[in-house]
Design a protein around this motif. Structure first.
Motif, PDB file in Angstrom:
ATOM      1  N   MET A 101       0.888  -1.087  -0.229  1.00 34.58           N
ATOM      2  CA  MET A 101       0.077   0.139   0.146  1.00 34.58           C
ATOM      3  C   MET A 101       0.736   1.451  -0.193  1.00 34.58           C
ATOM      4  O   MET A 101       1.636   1.394   0.751  1.00 34.58           O
ATOM      5  N   GLY A 131      -2.890   5.073   0.327  1.00 30.92           N
ATOM      6  CA  GLY A 131      -3.647   4.170   0.472  1.00 30.92           C
ATOM      7  C   GLY A 131      -3.798   3.361  -0.583  1.00 30.92           C
ATOM      8  O   GLY A 131      -5.136   3.110  -0.693  1.00 30.92           O
ATOM      9  N   VAL A 135      -9.569   1.809   3.668  1.00 32.20           N
ATOM     10  CA  VAL A 135      -8.623   1.567   4.900  1.00 32.20           C
ATOM     11  C   VAL A 135      -9.507   1.202   5.747  1.00 32.20           C
ATOM     12  O   VAL A 135      -9.455   0.193   6.795  1.00 32.20           O
ATOM     13  N   ASN A 136     -10.541   2.243   5.998  1.00 30.74           N
ATOM     14  CA  ASN A 136     -11.314   1.788   7.191  1.00 30.74           C
ATOM     15  C   ASN A 136     -12.198   0.582   7.327  1.00 30.74           C
ATOM     16  O   ASN A 136     -12.156  -0.244   8.140  1.00 30.74           O
ATOM     17  N   GLU A 178      -9.733  -2.437   8.029  1.00 28.33           N
ATOM     18  CA  GLU A 178      -9.254  -2.626   8.871  1.00 28.33           C
ATOM     19  C   GLU A 178     -10.396  -3.101  10.033  1.00 28.33           C
ATOM     20  O   GLU A 178     -10.290  -4.003  11.017  1.00 28.33           O
ATOM     21  N   ILE A 194      -3.325  -7.141   7.650  1.00 27.24           N
ATOM     22  CA  ILE A 194      -2.977  -5.654   7.160  1.00 27.24           C
ATOM     23  C   ILE A 194      -1.690  -5.392   6.968  1.00 27.24           C
ATOM     24  O   ILE A 194      -0.892  -4.772   6.229  1.00 27.24           O
ATOM     25  N   TYR A 248     -11.931  -4.553  -1.376  1.00 32.56           N
ATOM     26  CA  TYR A 248     -11.729  -3.466  -0.228  1.00 32.56           C
ATOM     27  C   TYR A 248     -11.523  -2.254  -1.346  1.00 32.56           C
ATOM     28  O   TYR A 248     -11.027  -1.230  -0.527  1.00 32.56           O
TER      29      TYR A 248
END
Length: 225
Positions: free
Chosen positions: A148, A152, A175-176, A179, A187, A212
């Protein structure tokens, strides 16, 4: 010798025939056309010096796709030789190779043998044929990592991501969402870099993190309302 024998047969035909002269004249059009063409090597070149594409055997005439028409037009007007290069574009990495000087006929024959290739002229006037290969280049197999970048985005790096040598960027990661959905170890693995050595590993990583991508997650959220 071939031309002499042909002309002798034409004169014999003239002596034996009793047809009107206008019919004889029309019968001579084909021999005259044959005499006006010069054969050079394996190719066919007209008296004006242009490569006669229609005279090339079907196995030698190149496919006229959109990316190659201008090259074909240029080669059809040439009598000399041209530098030919091949650029191999992989899903990761690329390689270039200079084939050397080829005649226009040999270059057209190569294009015909590989209709899936595209061709273009570079700034030096060389013909560059581009070949797409569904695999990783040898250099990528030795040093490619998924990771990454600072923005991001899922990217392919030459070496570990910390070296910041980005070769190719694919898509923005949510990213949120990532995670909240993936184990921390997964990750961390992406942050450090996921080594890929073949096409299967490449496609696997791309597919798993494709869930994602920002665009894809936005579409999923819209469908839930």
């Amino acid at each position: 010798m071939i031309i002499f024998n042909l002309w002798r047969k034409v004169k014999q035909k003239l002596r034996r025939s009793r047809r009107p002269m206008w019919q004889l004249a029309s019968g001579l059009l084909v021999p005259a056309a044959i005499l006006s063409v010069a054969f050079v090597g394996d190719g066919v070149v007209s008296a004006a010096g242009r490569t006669n594409l229609e005279a090339l055997p079907q196995s030698q005439a190149p496919a006229q796709d959109d990316g190659s028409r201008s090259v074909i037009a240029t080669l059809s007007d040439m009598r000399g030789k041209v530098t030919v290069k091949i650029r191999r574009v992989y899903i990761c990495g690329s390689e270039s190779e200079t084939i050397g000087l080829l005649s226009s006929v040999d270059t057209l024959r190569m294009m015909k043998l590989h209709p899936e290739w595209t061709a273009m002229l570079d700034e030096q006037g060389a013909v560059v044929m581009e070949q797409r290969i569904d695999d990783l280049s040898e250099s990528c197999k030795r040093s490619a990592y998924f990771g990454m970048d600072k923005l991001g985005r899922l990217s392919l790096f030459d070496g570990e991501p910390k070296k910041e040598k980005v070769m190719r960027t694919f898509f923005q990661l949510d990213v949120n969402y990532m995670e909240s959905s993936l184990p921390k170890e997964r990750i961390d693995e992406l942050v450090k870099g996921i080594r890929v050595t073949d096409k299967d590993a490449f496609n696997s990583v791309l597919s798993s993190f494709g869930d994602y991508a920002v665009e894809r997650t936005e579409k999923v959220m819209k469908r839930t309302f």
